[in-house]
Design a protein around this motif. Structure first.
Motif, PDB file in Angstrom:
ATOM      1  N   ALA A 208      58.675  33.668  34.160  1.00 27.47           N
ATOM      2  CA  ALA A 208      58.894  33.437  35.589  1.00 27.47           C
ATOM      3  C   ALA A 208      57.945  32.388  36.173  1.00 27.47           C
ATOM      4  CB  ALA A 208      58.751  34.742  36.369  1.00 27.47           C
ATOM      5  N   TRP A 209      56.948  31.997  35.387  1.00 29.10           N
ATOM      6  CA  TRP A 209      55.923  31.092  35.904  1.00 29.10           C
ATOM      7  C   TRP A 209      55.845  29.830  35.056  1.00 29.10           C
ATOM      8  CZ3 TRP A 209      54.039  32.378  40.470  1.00 29.10           C
ATOM      9  CH2 TRP A 209      54.174  33.704  40.865  1.00 29.10           C
ATOM     10  N   GLU A 210      55.829  28.678  35.731  1.00 25.17           N
ATOM     11  CA  GLU A 210      55.628  27.400  35.051  1.00 25.17           C
ATOM     12  C   GLU A 210      54.142  27.185  34.786  1.00 25.17           C
ATOM     13  OE1 GLU A 210      56.130  22.737  36.166  1.00 25.17           O
ATOM     14  OE2 GLU A 210      57.775  24.078  36.695  1.00 25.17           O
ATOM     15  N   ASP A 211      53.337  27.609  35.749  1.00 27.32           N
ATOM     16  CA  ASP A 211      51.892  27.447  35.633  1.00 27.32           C
ATOM     17  C   ASP A 211      51.224  28.559  36.434  1.00 27.32           C
ATOM     18  OD1 ASP A 211      49.380  26.302  35.037  1.00 27.32           O
ATOM     19  OD2 ASP A 211      49.442  25.012  36.802  1.00 27.32           O
ATOM     20  N   MET A 212      50.148  29.088  35.887  1.00 26.02           N
ATOM     21  CA  MET A 212      49.336  30.047  36.624  1.00 26.02           C
ATOM     22  C   MET A 212      47.880  29.843  36.211  1.00 26.02           C
ATOM     23  SD  MET A 212      49.567  34.151  37.184  1.00 26.02           S
ATOM     24  CE  MET A 212      51.079  34.004  38.121  1.00 26.02           C
ATOM     25  N   VAL A 213      47.011  29.839  37.188  1.00 22.73           N
ATOM     26  CA  VAL A 213      45.586  29.620  36.964  1.00 22.73           C
ATOM     27  C   VAL A 213      44.839  30.874  37.394  1.00 22.73           C
ATOM     28  CG1 VAL A 213      43.606  28.192  37.614  1.00 22.73           C
ATOM     29  CG2 VAL A 213      45.869  27.149  37.387  1.00 22.73           C
ATOM     30  N   MET A 214      43.882  31.271  36.594  1.00 20.72           N
ATOM     31  CA  MET A 214      43.026  32.415  36.885  1.00 20.72           C
ATOM     32  C   MET A 214      41.640  31.890  37.255  1.00 20.72           C
ATOM     33  SD  MET A 214      41.942  35.495  34.295  1.00 20.72           S
ATOM     34  CE  MET A 214      40.613  34.638  33.450  1.00 20.72           C
ATOM     35  N   LEU A 215      41.147  32.290  38.410  1.00 17.37           N
ATOM     36  CA  LEU A 215      39.839  31.850  38.887  1.00 17.37           C
ATOM     37  C   LEU A 215      38.975  33.078  39.148  1.00 17.37           C
ATOM     38  CD1 LEU A 215      41.265  29.248  41.394  1.00 17.37           C
ATOM     39  CD2 LEU A 215      40.225  28.731  39.184  1.00 17.37           C
ATOM     40  N   PRO A 216      38.169  33.497  38.156  1.00 18.06           N
ATOM     41  CA  PRO A 216      37.313  34.668  38.366  1.00 18.06           C
ATOM     42  C   PRO A 216      36.148  34.333  39.287  1.00 18.06           C
ATOM     43  CG  PRO A 216      37.132  33.861  36.093  1.00 18.06           C
ATOM     44  CD  PRO A 216      38.099  32.979  36.796  1.00 18.06           C
ATOM     45  N   GLU A 217      35.759  35.335  40.057  1.00 21.15           N
ATOM     46  CA  GLU A 217      34.613  35.182  40.946  1.00 21.15           C
ATOM     47  C   GLU A 217      33.358  34.899  40.130  1.00 21.15           C
ATOM     48  OE1 GLU A 217      32.938  37.550  44.787  1.00 21.15           O
ATOM     49  OE2 GLU A 217      33.581  38.760  43.093  1.00 21.15           O
ATOM     50  N   PHE A 218      32.490  34.101  40.685  1.00 24.47           N
ATOM     51  CA  PHE A 218      31.280  33.662  39.998  1.00 24.47           C
ATOM     52  C   PHE A 218      30.074  34.035  40.844  1.00 24.47           C
ATOM     53  CE2 PHE A 218      28.154  30.186  39.388  1.00 24.47           C
ATOM     54  CZ  PHE A 218      27.945  30.302  38.034  1.00 24.47           C
ATOM     55  N   ASP A 219      29.073  34.643  40.235  1.00 27.19           N
ATOM     56  CA  ASP A 219      27.838  34.990  40.930  1.00 27.19           C
ATOM     57  C   ASP A 219      26.933  33.756  40.913  1.00 27.19           C
ATOM     58  OD1 ASP A 219      25.133  35.824  41.471  1.00 27.19           O
ATOM     59  OD2 ASP A 219      25.758  37.892  41.074  1.00 27.19           O
ATOM     60  N   LEU A 220      26.876  33.059  42.036  1.00 28.03           N
ATOM     61  CA  LEU A 220      26.124  31.808  42.113  1.00 28.03           C
ATOM     62  C   LEU A 220      24.651  31.982  41.781  1.00 28.03           C
ATOM     63  CD1 LEU A 220      26.055  28.792  42.727  1.00 28.03           C
ATOM     64  CD2 LEU A 220      25.689  29.387  45.139  1.00 28.03           C
TER      65      LEU A 220
END
Length: 110
Positions: free
Chosen positions: A78-90
């Motif tokens: 169902a998806w052409e593209d999907m990006v996962m952006l995990p939270e980052f502890d700066l």
């Protein structure tokens, strides 16, 4: 400890065709269901104008759970593209940079 993960996705033609026979409430229920299956919860779901069609913010138990969710969803077709952006502890990232910079020796300066 749970982590927040932002997914942004672009539907495939197949996904767009299916979307025409759905609605926001159904898609939100589907997103909540997969978040729960991965051990987490859906925090927010938005549909977007632009290059990506959807953004979902989830709280998940681990990077592995987040990656598994991404793989299962993208395998659906169902998806052409999907990006996962995990939270980052700066602060942790900056501490790691400082620790490495203080001990890293460039070639020839060991």
């Amino acid at each position: 400890m749970k982590m927040r993960v932002l997914y942004i996705g672009m539907y495939s033609e197949e996904g767009l065709e299916g979307l025409e026979n759905s609605n926001f409430a159904n898609r939100k229920d589907a997103a909540a269901s997969i978040a729960k299956a991965a051990g987490g919860e859906l925090l927010d779901l938005m549909y977007l104008q632009g290059d990506y069609d959807m953004a979902a913010l989830m709280e998940l138990p681990s990077l592995e759970a987040a990656s598994g969710l991404l793989k299962a969803v993208t395998d659906s077709g169902a998806w052409e593209d999907m990006v996962m952006l995990p939270e980052f502890d700066l602060d942790k990232g900056l501490a790691a940079i400082k620790a490495v910079k203080s001990s890293y020796k460039t070639p020839g300066k060991e």
